[in-house]
Design a protein around this motif. Sequence first.
Motif, PDB file in Angstrom:
ATOM      1  N   ASP A 230      -2.773  -0.033  12.149  1.00 48.38           N
ATOM      2  CA  ASP A 230      -1.591  -0.575  11.766  1.00 48.38           C
ATOM      3  C   ASP A 230      -1.786  -1.238  10.291  1.00 48.38           C
ATOM      4  O   ASP A 230      -0.897  -1.176   9.522  1.00 48.38           O
ATOM      5  N   PHE A 231      -2.812  -1.685  10.053  1.00 44.44           N
ATOM      6  CA  PHE A 231      -3.174  -2.388   8.713  1.00 44.44           C
ATOM      7  C   PHE A 231      -3.106  -1.029   7.794  1.00 44.44           C
ATOM      8  O   PHE A 231      -2.725  -0.981   6.617  1.00 44.44           O
ATOM      9  N   LEU A 232      -3.961   0.016   8.024  1.00 44.34           N
ATOM     10  CA  LEU A 232      -3.965   1.112   7.151  1.00 44.34           C
ATOM     11  C   LEU A 232      -2.676   1.830   6.900  1.00 44.34           C
ATOM     12  O   LEU A 232      -2.208   2.238   5.788  1.00 44.34           O
ATOM     13  N   ALA A 233      -1.880   1.815   8.131  1.00 37.41           N
ATOM     14  CA  ALA A 233      -0.529   2.644   8.020  1.00 37.41           C
ATOM     15  C   ALA A 233       0.345   1.873   7.131  1.00 37.41           C
ATOM     16  O   ALA A 233       1.039   2.402   6.236  1.00 37.41           O
ATOM     17  N   ARG A 234       0.641   0.501   7.470  1.00 35.97           N
ATOM     18  CA  ARG A 234       1.442  -0.425   6.607  1.00 35.97           C
ATOM     19  C   ARG A 234       0.954  -0.490   5.013  1.00 35.97           C
ATOM     20  O   ARG A 234       1.962  -0.843   4.481  1.00 35.97           O
ATOM     21  N   ASN A 235      -0.292  -0.275   4.927  1.00 31.02           N
ATOM     22  CA  ASN A 235      -0.616  -0.398   3.491  1.00 31.02           C
ATOM     23  C   ASN A 235      -0.765   0.879   2.704  1.00 31.02           C
ATOM     24  O   ASN A 235      -1.291   1.289   1.650  1.00 31.02           O
ATOM     25  N   GLN A 236      -0.180   2.040   3.472  1.00 31.56           N
ATOM     26  CA  GLN A 236      -0.016   3.474   2.924  1.00 31.56           C
ATOM     27  C   GLN A 236      -1.358   4.027   2.434  1.00 31.56           C
ATOM     28  O   GLN A 236      -1.461   4.762   1.537  1.00 31.56           O
TER      29      GLN A 236
END
Length: 548
Positions: free
Chosen positions: A160-166
């Motif tokens: 989720d962290f990686l996805a939301r930080n593109q």
Amino acid sequence: MSKPVLLTVDDDPGVSRAVARDLRRRYAETYRVVRAESGPQALDSLRELRLRGDDTALLLADHRMPEMTGVEFLEQAMDLFPYARRVLLTAYADTDAAIRAINVVDLDHYLLKPWNPPDEKFYPVIDSQLEAWRRTERTTPGELRVVGHRWSNRSYQVRDFLARNQVPYTWLLDTSPEAAELLKAAGDPELPLVVTADGTTLSAPTDAELAAAVGLSTSPEADFYDLVVVGGGPAGLGAAVYGASEGLRTVLIERHASGGQAGQSSRIENYLGFPDGVSGAQLADRARRQAERFGAELITTGKVTGLETRGQARVVRQADGSEIAAHAVILATGVSYRRLDAAGLDDLVGVGVYYGAAMAETPGCTDEEVYVVGGANSAGQAAVNLSRVAKRVHILVRAGGLEKSMSHYLIQQIAGIPNIEVHTRTVVVSGEGTDHLERLTLSGPEGERTVDAHWLFVFIGAEPRTEWLDGMIERDARGYVLTGPDLVADGRRPADWPVTRQPYHLETSVPGIFAAGDVRADSMKRVASAVGDGAMAVALVHRYLEQS
């Protein structure tokens, strides 16, 4: 190295030559101008440029072309040169198509014909686009791989962290052959395991370690600023853009990822200027890039735990013990989804139970029965997005309908999607499962029933989580920050107010500290109003600084 290319394509030979002429007149010393008279011809030129290793800085395409429209060309050209700036040349009658292209191909600008005189209408646009291209990091990111258990809360948090930080990544189940090789090479590490492009391994990394590994900024460059913005949602990003663009040395501190709750939305369809809608992630990414272009610093994984005044300085304390001081502070911390009061769910958060959209989990919902709790826009947007992959989406609403809490356009959209079912006057009683959610017990008009369920997404209102402001900033009974008129009783200033003037409209009970967006008491919970709050707060910061 050969010169970067400026490519122009127009089916009208006269227009094509005129555009190329104006480009060469100003940019020939630094760039090579290539012109084409059709979309397919331009794509062939781009493929040849890519094979030779030449870079392309600008794509300028006419919209109305018979074989391939300008938008269709730009959409395919993005795959060849994703960092090239995209400009559409269009007649006044086609401006609607140009506006739609902003979403389809992430259009950077559109130019109206005629563009004469070029010194006023053409060159300023091209100058700004080329400057943006030069400032863009154009190295292709290497493949980041994440290895973890399917039903692991921390594995979900990392993704989720990686996805939301593109940040692009490949997700590998720990049972896969490739994952087994990585785990063996890393010496049987604790999961989740993150492997960077250069082979560096991170075993169960913290968010700060993960941010540093992927190149996100985690610490400020200075100790003192004109403005500190706390929170990276729409209000915080709006404040950062306006603060930095108006000459304030600005730093934004975000705990998780830019965009806040809005950044998790699959589609925002009522935001001004985006007639075809825009994803929350796309809007947040554009705002982040815009803030950075103006010089704002964006700090990720910063957890603010306290505020204090030291003379004219306003000091922000972080969980790691560090401090950042500034002339002024804007609180834009937004709100967090409330927890669902149902037995058994707390133990299943991150392993089947999710608060918010949890975009990283959407692919796992393919052909599944998915449950969404909530009747506001965020729940509706999530349901529409999940309906594209799920077998069926069940919206559970405590009220008798959606009309009081959800926008009309979204209600109509949901009504037209056959695999979305709305269950009114229905609540979740409990959830069960061993290592992940397996069953839900629901209570509705027909009594209680138990259903098989592996996916539950919860959107049941929000709370501001402002406990860290205790003793410093006045808040209402629910924890929302009081500002401006709400601090004034019968026209009198607050009892502890230290200056002779009244508080400014978005100013808190401490002069020089402002609140914007959802964290502010009685604010309008909409993306547009949050952005407006951020801009207004910066204007009031200027007024405060002028009188300090």
